[in-house]
Design an enzyme around this catalytic site. Structure first.
Site: not given
Ligand SMILES: [Zn+2]
Length: 391
Positions: A165, A249, A345
């Site tokens: 992340d 991501e 996170d």
């Protein structure tokens, strides 16, 4: 070398100005062949006789660079080509290996119109040289030699999978709970840089002291770039050596970092906050991090998987409930259904990993970032089963 770089810049800028003018008159823009014909005219004209002193291949390469810049613009990969400025990325490239000779044993390099020059080899040059780029940064000349060689397909040594992340407060959080501290190399040197820039602005332009001040500003810039490069390389090397599959991501940094001020008709909101965010994002080098991860994983036989970023910070990794209320604060996550609790996170990283497994296993929407089909092969078996029960 400065003169050669200057000649390349001149040719690039002239060609760009010409293309722009043609466009305004509604004419078709010149292709590469047309530009090269023009180049020959320029070199033979009395207007810029010094162009003839520069080697022709790097000049042609400058035309090719312009073509590439237009291509990238039309493909929406980059903004409209800009004019080059003196002192910014001064460089020139010999596009053909026939034009230069590298003598690694004696540490020297032959370039047309320059002759043999000593160089310090920062690393051994492996494979067949393809092209050479000479560039100036912070007062130092360096040459980058691109090479080509056959490499055996690597057998991955590592087996683990990792979700990442990316964030501002923490540069990266891993699904196993480890973190990478924020880089902020720029922020750290910002005060020093600002000071140096202020000193520079008070000097008479092009005076001796101005040049000294300018060199100082450039040194700080180059220091920042070195610190950042070193940090990113160490981080990405460690990750790619220890994992066969890495999921991140698929954030479009370009969209995130769009100008915060907006346009005149459509002014942006929270301009200051967003400008700060932009600075952090660009400062931290997420693009570079991702680029390095991709090629290093490929070298190690692993794969990088980019997953859709929707709701990664709101979904519970245990019961899969999605709710904005799951986020207690920016940092805390607590599921409203099963009361699962963790750092937000870490939750994001776990969700990214779970999605990466789904992408690898059942070909859920795969992003353009996936480097090879090898991802499904290297994916740990037990993880697939776990994901299958979820599905
Ligand atoms: Zn839950």
């Amino acid at each position: 070398m400065r003169r050669f770089a200057g000649a390349c810049r001149f040719v690039y800028n002239e060609a760009l100005a010409l293309q722009k003018a043609r466009h305004e008159r509604g004419e078709k823009k010149h292709g590469y062949a047309g530009l090269c014909k023009l180049l020959t005219q320029w070199r033979n004209s009395a207007q810029a006789p010094w162009l003839r002193d520069a080697p022709v291949h790097p000049l042609q390469q400058a035309m090719q660079d312009l073509e590439r810049a237009y291509e990238n613009f039309f493909a929406q990969r980059a903004g409209f080509p800009k004019f080059k400025k003196r002192g910014q990325r001064d460089s020139f490239r010999y596009p053909d290996p026939k034009q230069f000779k590298l003598d690694q044993v004696n540490g020297r390099l032959f370039l047309p119109k320059l002759g043999w020059m000593r160089l310090r080899l920062s690393r051994a040059v492996l494979g067949k040289p393809r092209n050479a780029t000479v560039s100036l940064r912070a007062g130092k000349w360096s040459v980058s030699i691109q090479t080509e060689r056959e490499v055996e397909l690597p057998v991955p040594q590592a087996t683990g999978a990792l979700g990442i992340d990316m964030g501002i407060a923490r540069f990266a959080t891993f699904s196993d709970g480890r973190i990478l501290a924020p880089l902020n190399s720029f922020r750290r040197h910002e005060a020093r840089l600002r000071h140096a820039q202020r000193v520079l602005s008070r000097k008479m332009k092009f005076s001796r002291n101005w040049k000294k001040a300018k060199a100082r500003v450039q040194r700080i810039h180059s220091r920042i770039a070195n610190v950042r490069g070193d940090y990113l390389h160490k981080a990405t090397s460690a990750i790619s050596e220890n994992h066969a599959m890495v999921c991140i991501e698929d954030l479009q940094v370009k969209i995130l970092s769009k100008s915060a001020a907006g346009t005149a008709e459509n002014p942006g909101r929270n301009v200051r906050a967003k400008a700060g965010l932009n600075k952090s994002i660009l400062d931290q080098g997420w693009f570079e991090f991702r680029r390095q991860l991709q090629y290093k994983l490929q070298w190690a036989g692993g794969a990088l998987i980019a997953v859709p970023p929707q709701n990664t910070s709101r979904e519970c990794p245990e019961c899969r409930c999605v709710s904005a209320a799951n986020r207690l604060t920016q940092a805390r996550f607590r599921c409203v259904q099963c009361l699962y609790e963790d750092h937000a996170d870490v939750v994001g990283a776990k969700n990214v990993l779970a999605r990466g497994h789904r992408v690898a296993a059942c070909g859920e929407v795969v992003s353009r970032c996936v480097s090879s089909a090898a991802s499904s092969k290297q994916e740990p078996a037990e993880a697939t089963e776990r994901e299958a029960t979820h599905a």
